[in-house]
Design a protein around this motif. Structure first.
Motif, PDB file in Angstrom:
ATOM      1  N   SER A 278      -9.917  -2.795   4.643  1.00 17.11           N
ATOM      2  CA  SER A 278     -10.309  -3.976   3.865  1.00 17.11           C
ATOM      3  C   SER A 278     -10.371  -5.245   4.702  1.00 17.11           C
ATOM      4  N   TYR A 279      -9.981  -5.162   5.984  1.00 11.41           N
ATOM      5  CA  TYR A 279     -10.012  -6.360   6.835  1.00 11.41           C
ATOM      6  C   TYR A 279     -10.297  -6.052   8.301  1.00 11.41           C
TER       7      TYR A 279
ATOM      8  N   THR B 168      -7.195   2.046  -1.993  1.00  8.46           N
ATOM      9  CA  THR B 168      -8.412   1.241  -2.054  1.00  8.46           C
ATOM     10  C   THR B 168      -8.121  -0.174  -2.540  1.00  8.46           C
ATOM     11  N   MET B 169      -9.101  -1.054  -2.358  1.00  6.50           N
ATOM     12  CA  MET B 169      -8.986  -2.412  -2.873  1.00  6.50           C
ATOM     13  C   MET B 169      -8.893  -2.405  -4.396  1.00  6.50           C
ATOM     14  N   ASP B 170      -9.640  -1.527  -5.066  1.00  7.16           N
ATOM     15  CA  ASP B 170      -9.576  -1.458  -6.529  1.00  7.16           C
ATOM     16  C   ASP B 170      -8.156  -1.144  -6.981  1.00  7.16           C
TER      17      ASP B 170
ATOM     18  N   LEU C 258      -3.316  -5.987   1.855  1.00  2.79           N
ATOM     19  CA  LEU C 258      -4.705  -5.647   2.142  1.00  2.79           C
ATOM     20  C   LEU C 258      -4.706  -4.239   2.716  1.00  2.79           C
TER      21      LEU C 258
ATOM     22  N   ARG D 107     -10.476 -11.862  -3.437  1.00  2.00           N
ATOM     23  CA  ARG D 107     -10.468 -11.042  -4.653  1.00  2.00           C
ATOM     24  C   ARG D 107      -9.059 -10.885  -5.206  1.00  2.00           C
TER      25      ARG D 107
ATOM     26  N   ARG E 112     -13.157 -12.015   2.056  1.00  2.00           N
ATOM     27  CA  ARG E 112     -13.734 -11.524   0.814  1.00  2.00           C
ATOM     28  C   ARG E 112     -12.704 -10.746  -0.006  1.00  2.00           C
ATOM     29  N   ASN E 113     -11.970  -9.869   0.640  1.00  2.00           N
ATOM     30  CA  ASN E 113     -11.010  -9.039  -0.089  1.00  2.00           C
ATOM     31  C   ASN E 113      -9.742  -9.798  -0.458  1.00  2.00           C
TER      32      ASN E 113
ATOM     33  N   ASP F 269       0.832  -1.203   0.000  1.00  3.46           N
ATOM     34  CA  ASP F 269       0.000   0.000   0.000  1.00  3.46           C
ATOM     35  C   ASP F 269       0.866   1.252   0.000  1.00  3.46           C
TER      36      ASP F 269
ATOM     37  N   GLN G 140     -14.827 -10.055   6.126  1.00  3.00           N
ATOM     38  CA  GLN G 140     -14.390  -8.992   5.219  1.00  3.00           C
ATOM     39  C   GLN G 140     -12.993  -9.274   4.700  1.00  3.00           C
ATOM     40  N   ALA G 141     -12.108  -9.734   5.581  1.00  2.00           N
ATOM     41  CA  ALA G 141     -10.744 -10.056   5.168  1.00  2.00           C
ATOM     42  C   ALA G 141     -10.737 -11.163   4.129  1.00  2.00           C
TER      43      ALA G 141
END
Length: 298
Positions: free
Chosen positions: A122-123, A94-96, A118, A136, A132-133, A78, A129-130
């Motif tokens: 996002s977690y 962001t995740m995107d 992450l 991805r 799911r991301n 990040d 939630q963690a």
């Protein structure tokens, strides 16, 4: 990790794998290059006592350079927020953004284990939630592992991801996503903080993490953590005794402007090189030196 802010002199650059590791096909750096590095390779390196390098990467072209150089692990950190996206901290990433850049790094590499960060938010809500991301990043971007901050506070997230088959790298010490709470300073100097960091590292290991990043930690404490774990430690500003070392690549290569912290060693001066190239191009254009007939079509 954040890109650093005290300028160090440039150091000679090593252009290709060399030394004993270049002759050992099992070595992470300079070893066999016919497949992707996995977390099992990192565990085996810990058992052999082999040290290894890790760099950040955020695009396919730079990643391919590092992959060709034999860097076994690339982190899509990040830290992209500071050094590529123009943010003041890593918090807005962001995740995107992570997903797009992680996919680019995966496409640009053949051998390196690509670890996707992450980002903040996002977690922290919990394990679901963690998962799911992280899923991805594995499915869309193709990363081989993910990284998240925190030891005991991220215990349930780590456990769920690992149980789902997603390798997790933990991040302790200075955790940049918490910069608003802890500031940018060395962590673990007091006895209480040192005990907490050791406890966090062991908690991450017990939860199934395959490695632990130690950022801005006193060297003796990092050495103690490294001795106490059977998983690799990755140091950044954590002294020489961790199993691996990581730097933000723009710091390492001299592209980051301004002051850099003392733990950064620069191996090139790319900001000066790129600036010189841009000025030479501009002078060629304004002076009529480019394009020449060999650069034109008839």
């Amino acid at each position: 990790m954040t890109p650093a802010q005290s300028v160090q002199p440039a150091q000679p650059e090593t252009s290709a794998p060399s030394g004993p590791s270049a002759q050992n096909p099992r070595s992470l750096y300079g070893g066999a290059q016919n497949r992707r590095i996995t977390v099992r390779d990192l565990a085996a390196a810990k058992e052999r006592g082999e040290k290894w390098p890790m760099l950040t990467a955020y695009d396919a072209m730079t990643a391919s350079v590092f992959d060709d150089a034999g860097i076994p692990v690339l982190l899509v950190g990040d830290s992209m927020g500071n050094c590529h996206l123009g943010y003041e901290t890593t918090v807005p990433v962001t995740m995107d953004e992570i997903a797009i850049l992680s996919a680019a790094v995966v496409r640009g590499t053949r051998r390196a284990l690509v670890v996707g960060d992450l980002p903040f938010g996002s977690y922290q809500e919990g394990p679901e939630q963690a998962l799911r991301n992280a899923t991805r990043l594995v499915k869309e971007a193709g990363v081989g592992a993910v990284k998240l901050e925190g030891g005991e506070r991220s215990l349930r997230q780590t456990e769920l991801l690992v149980s789902a088959g997603i390798p997790v790298m933990s991040h302790l010490g200075l955790t940049p996503q918490s910069v608003n709470a802890m500031g940018y300073r060395v962590q673990g100097r007091s006895d209480e903080d040192a005990h907490r960091l050791v406890r966090d590292a062991k908690a991450a290991q017990d939860a199934g993490a395959f490695a632990v990043v130690l950022e801005l930690v006193p060297a003796e404490l990092a050495a103690e953590v490294t001795r106490s774990l059977h998983i690799p430690t990755v140091g950044i500003g954590a002294g020489p005794d961790t199993d691996a070392q990581v730097l933000v690549w723009t710091d390492m290569a001299g592209l980051t402007p301004g002051r850099l912290p003392r733990f950064v060693k620069q191996y090139a001066q790319l900001r000066e090189t790129l600036g010189g190239a841009a000025k030479a191009f501009a002078e060629d254009v304004t002076g009529g030196g480019f394009p020449q007939p060999e650069h034109s079509f008839s």
